[in-house]
Enzyme design. Structure first.
Site, PDB file in Angstrom:
ATOM      1  N   LEU A  22     -44.790-140.885  11.731  1.00 52.63           N
ATOM      2  CA  LEU A  22     -44.186-139.565  11.946  1.00 52.63           C
ATOM      3  C   LEU A  22     -45.154-138.564  12.559  1.00 52.63           C
ATOM      4  O   LEU A  22     -44.757-137.479  12.955  1.00 52.63           O
ATOM      5  CB  LEU A  22     -43.629-139.001  10.630  1.00 52.63           C
ATOM      6  CG  LEU A  22     -42.258-139.532  10.207  1.00 52.63           C
ATOM      7  CD1 LEU A  22     -41.738-138.728   9.030  1.00 52.63           C
ATOM      8  CD2 LEU A  22     -41.256-139.470  11.343  1.00 52.63           C
ATOM      9  N   SER A  47     -44.607-137.779  -0.260  1.00 52.20           N
ATOM     10  CA  SER A  47     -43.551-137.325  -1.166  1.00 52.20           C
ATOM     11  C   SER A  47     -44.032-137.007  -2.573  1.00 52.20           C
ATOM     12  O   SER A  47     -43.220-136.696  -3.435  1.00 52.20           O
ATOM     13  CB  SER A  47     -42.447-138.383  -1.232  1.00 52.20           C
ATOM     14  OG  SER A  47     -42.927-139.532  -1.896  1.00 52.20           O
ATOM     15  N   SER A  88     -34.728-132.134  -0.737  1.00 49.62           N
ATOM     16  CA  SER A  88     -35.128-132.388  -2.116  1.00 49.62           C
ATOM     17  C   SER A  88     -34.775-131.235  -3.046  1.00 49.62           C
ATOM     18  O   SER A  88     -34.861-130.061  -2.671  1.00 49.62           O
ATOM     19  CB  SER A  88     -36.651-132.593  -2.144  1.00 49.62           C
ATOM     20  OG  SER A  88     -37.129-132.509  -3.458  1.00 49.62           O
ATOM     21  N   GLU A  90     -36.662-130.242  -5.170  1.00 44.38           N
ATOM     22  CA  GLU A  90     -37.891-129.456  -5.315  1.00 44.38           C
ATOM     23  C   GLU A  90     -37.815-128.146  -4.530  1.00 44.38           C
ATOM     24  O   GLU A  90     -38.543-127.200  -4.824  1.00 44.38           O
ATOM     25  CB  GLU A  90     -39.103-130.267  -4.841  1.00 44.38           C
ATOM     26  CG  GLU A  90     -39.563-131.318  -5.815  1.00 44.38           C
ATOM     27  CD  GLU A  90     -40.125-130.729  -7.113  1.00 44.38           C
ATOM     28  OE1 GLU A  90     -41.111-129.982  -7.037  1.00 44.38           O
ATOM     29  OE2 GLU A  90     -39.572-131.004  -8.185  1.00 44.38           O
ATOM     30  N   TYR A 112     -45.544-129.513  -0.854  1.00 40.82           N
ATOM     31  CA  TYR A 112     -44.490-130.491  -0.564  1.00 40.82           C
ATOM     32  C   TYR A 112     -43.131-129.790  -0.431  1.00 40.82           C
ATOM     33  O   TYR A 112     -42.387-130.007   0.530  1.00 40.82           O
ATOM     34  CB  TYR A 112     -44.440-131.540  -1.692  1.00 40.82           C
ATOM     35  CG  TYR A 112     -43.193-132.388  -1.667  1.00 40.82           C
ATOM     36  CD1 TYR A 112     -43.065-133.447  -0.776  1.00 40.82           C
ATOM     37  CD2 TYR A 112     -42.132-132.125  -2.535  1.00 40.82           C
ATOM     38  CE1 TYR A 112     -41.920-134.220  -0.741  1.00 40.82           C
ATOM     39  CE2 TYR A 112     -40.985-132.891  -2.515  1.00 40.82           C
ATOM     40  CZ  TYR A 112     -40.873-133.935  -1.616  1.00 40.82           C
ATOM     41  OH  TYR A 112     -39.720-134.688  -1.584  1.00 40.82           O
ATOM     42  N   LYS A 116     -40.551-129.350   2.710  1.00 39.35           N
ATOM     43  CA  LYS A 116     -39.152-129.805   2.666  1.00 39.35           C
ATOM     44  C   LYS A 116     -38.190-128.673   3.045  1.00 39.35           C
ATOM     45  O   LYS A 116     -37.134-128.919   3.619  1.00 39.35           O
ATOM     46  CB  LYS A 116     -38.815-130.340   1.265  1.00 39.35           C
ATOM     47  CG  LYS A 116     -39.343-131.753   1.009  1.00 39.35           C
ATOM     48  CD  LYS A 116     -38.531-132.801   1.776  1.00 39.35           C
ATOM     49  CE  LYS A 116     -39.009-134.211   1.496  1.00 39.35           C
ATOM     50  NZ  LYS A 116     -38.349-135.232   2.323  1.00 39.35           N
TER      51      LYS A 116
HETATM   52  N1  GDD Z   1     -46.154-137.941 -11.330  1.00 40.15           N
HETATM   53  C1  GDD Z   1     -46.411-137.538 -12.598  1.00 40.15           C
HETATM   54  N2  GDD Z   1     -47.456-138.112 -13.277  1.00 40.15           N
HETATM   55  N3  GDD Z   1     -45.643-136.572 -13.147  1.00 40.15           N
HETATM   56  C2  GDD Z   1     -45.928-136.186 -14.418  1.00 40.15           C
HETATM   57  C3  GDD Z   1     -46.972-136.754 -15.160  1.00 40.15           C
HETATM   58  C4  GDD Z   1     -47.777-137.766 -14.576  1.00 40.15           C
HETATM   59  O1  GDD Z   1     -48.703-138.300 -15.163  1.00 40.15           O
HETATM   60  N4  GDD Z   1     -46.969-136.171 -16.401  1.00 40.15           N
HETATM   61  C5  GDD Z   1     -45.982-135.291 -16.422  1.00 40.15           C
HETATM   62  N5  GDD Z   1     -45.335-135.276 -15.229  1.00 40.15           N
HETATM   63  C6  GDD Z   1     -44.215-134.399 -14.862  1.00 40.15           C
HETATM   64  C7  GDD Z   1     -44.446-133.593 -13.583  1.00 40.15           C
HETATM   65  O2  GDD Z   1     -45.308-132.467 -13.838  1.00 40.15           O
HETATM   66  C8  GDD Z   1     -43.011-133.215 -13.238  1.00 40.15           C
HETATM   67  O3  GDD Z   1     -42.634-132.054 -13.965  1.00 40.15           O
HETATM   68  C9  GDD Z   1     -42.198-134.418 -13.749  1.00 40.15           C
HETATM   69  O4  GDD Z   1     -43.058-135.166 -14.590  1.00 40.15           O
HETATM   70  C10 GDD Z   1     -41.674-135.320 -12.638  1.00 40.15           C
HETATM   71  O5  GDD Z   1     -42.749-135.657 -11.792  1.00 40.15           O
HETATM   72  P1  GDD Z   1     -42.600-136.799 -10.652  1.00 40.15           P
HETATM   73  O6  GDD Z   1     -42.080-138.056 -11.229  1.00 40.15           O
HETATM   74  O7  GDD Z   1     -43.895-136.854  -9.923  1.00 40.15           O
HETATM   75  O8  GDD Z   1     -41.414-136.256  -9.710  1.00 40.15           O
HETATM   76  P2  GDD Z   1     -41.141-134.794  -9.080  1.00 40.15           P
HETATM   77  O9  GDD Z   1     -39.999-134.199  -9.845  1.00 40.15           O
HETATM   78  O10 GDD Z   1     -42.373-133.998  -8.957  1.00 40.15           O
HETATM   79  O11 GDD Z   1     -40.672-135.152  -7.585  1.00 40.15           O
HETATM   80  C11 GDD Z   1     -39.894-136.311  -7.284  1.00 40.15           C
HETATM   81  O12 GDD Z   1     -38.520-135.987  -7.150  1.00 40.15           O
HETATM   82  C12 GDD Z   1     -38.214-135.068  -6.089  1.00 40.15           C
HETATM   83  C13 GDD Z   1     -36.693-134.819  -6.108  1.00 40.15           C
HETATM   84  O13 GDD Z   1     -35.970-135.935  -5.715  1.00 40.15           O
HETATM   85  C14 GDD Z   1     -40.456-136.878  -5.982  1.00 40.15           C
HETATM   86  O14 GDD Z   1     -39.849-138.126  -5.707  1.00 40.15           O
HETATM   87  C15 GDD Z   1     -40.202-135.937  -4.821  1.00 40.15           C
HETATM   88  O15 GDD Z   1     -40.623-136.551  -3.613  1.00 40.15           O
HETATM   89  C16 GDD Z   1     -38.691-135.641  -4.766  1.00 40.15           C
HETATM   90  O16 GDD Z   1     -38.407-134.752  -3.721  1.00 40.15           O
END
Ligand code: GDD
Length: 294
Positions: A22, A47, A88, A90, A112, A116
């Site tokens: 990209l 992402s 997203s 987000e 991020y 988006k």
């Molecule tokens: N990754 C991660 N790792 N998240 C954690 C952790 C950890 O050790 N501990 C707690 N969390 C919390 C994050 O602070 C957040 O509040 C929640 O878990 C979800 O984190 P993620 O699984 O990393 O997902 P996200 O919500 O930030 O974003 C995902 O979903 C979005 C919506 O579809 C990603 O896939 C994004 O790319 C996407 O846009």
């Protein structure tokens, strides 16, 4: 000649993998011109929300400008391709209303999410300026056994499998009280396809309309394997984000009305299927069975 791949999930139908990036506009133009696709799904991004604070410029280049480069490739080559942008939840960030709909204002809380928001609006702009059939799916968190291992759901389910079999003792997580609207990725991909089959392009929230905390996910996942999460969890502030998104919950009424789409797999079943898949995966790996990469 580009390599031909097959995948057990796609049955017997082979697919062609073309190299591209990209960040490379001329390669994208060339590819789009050569393939002449009828549908383009832009699922590519840097992402990971936490990582975007460490590499904001790269995240913006790929996640925001990357979407523009793809749209430009479609416009410049003049192919009649319908375009899907992976927008997203987000983007709602510090959410202005509950639940979030297609008309809820955005308040992004990470590089991020800011990227988006740009990609969302440039998709709308190309639709309005050039008449492209370009749609945004505003997808809330969507998970499956194929989820990357650094996202919280898969990090938990993998750890459950490893702790259960004695390979790991502790799981380190950040914020446990954050709430997300978690659905099953397989069903969300169907929603994407439905968007591009509509006569008119549009923007759609895809969600379950249920919100659960990371802690709830943790409890259900560990109990599925007969484990007590309290004995294994350590919190580590390195996983916290400088600005967190506390709560997301999506209203998918428009998708139900116009696409005939609704979620089928609910939170407890999603947790179960992910835990079971990771337990099975670990078992297969330990028995030396060859598996396609997750
Ligand atoms: N990754 C991660 N790792 N998240 C954690 C952790 C950890 O050790 N501990 C707690 N969390 C919390 C994050 O602070 C957040 O509040 C929640 O878990 C979800 O984190 P993620 O699984 O990393 O997902 P996200 O919500 O930030 O974003 C995902 O979903 C979005 C919506 O579809 C990603 O896939 C994004 O790319 C996407 O846009």
């Amino acid at each position: 000649m580009d390599p031909i791949y097959s995948d057990p999930h796609l049955g017997q139908r082979p697919f062609f993998l073309h190299y591209g990036d990209l960040s490379d506009a001329s390669a994208l133009n060339q590819l789009i011109g050569k393939i002449q696709p009828t549908e383009v799904y832009n699922l590519a991004a840097q992402s990971h929300v936490r990582v975007s604070f460490d590499i904001p410029e790269y995240t913006t280049d790929i996640t925001a400008v990357g979407a523009l480069r793809l749209l430009e490739a479609i416009r410049q080559t003049g192919v009649h391709a319908r375009f899907y942008q992976a927008s997203s939840s987000e983007m709602f960030g510090k959410a202005r209303e509950v639940p979030q709909t297609e008309s809820t204002p955005f308040y992004p809380r990470s590089p991020y999410a800011c990227a988006k928001v740009f990609a969302y609006w440039i998709t709308v702009n190309y639709r309005e300026a050039y008449g492209l059939h370009a749609s945004n799916g505003i997808l809330f968190n969507h998970e499956s056994p194929r989820r990357g291992e650094t996202f919280v759901t898969r990090k938990i389910t993998r750890a459950v499998a490893r702790i259960q079999s004695g390979l790991q003792e502790k799981l380190f997580l950040g914020q446990l009280e954050a709430r997300r609207d978690w659905g099953y990725a397989k069903e969300y991909v169907e929603a994407m396809w439905h968007m591009l089959q509509q006569d008119e392009p549009g923007d759609y929230v895809i969600a379950t309309n249920e919100s659960h905390s990371v802690r709830e996910f943790l409890e259900l996942a560990f109990s599925r394997a007969g484990l007590d999460w309290r004995k294994h969890l350590e919190t580590d502030s390195r996983y916290n984000r400088p600005t967190e998104v506390d709560q997301l919950i999506g209203d998918y009424s428009k998708a139900r009305r116009q696409l005939g789409w609704e979620p089928k797999t609910r939170f407890p079943d999603l947790v179960k299927l992910m835990v079971d898949a990771d337990i099975q995966l670990l078992k297969d790996q330990r028995e030396g069975k060859l598996r396609y990469s997750d």
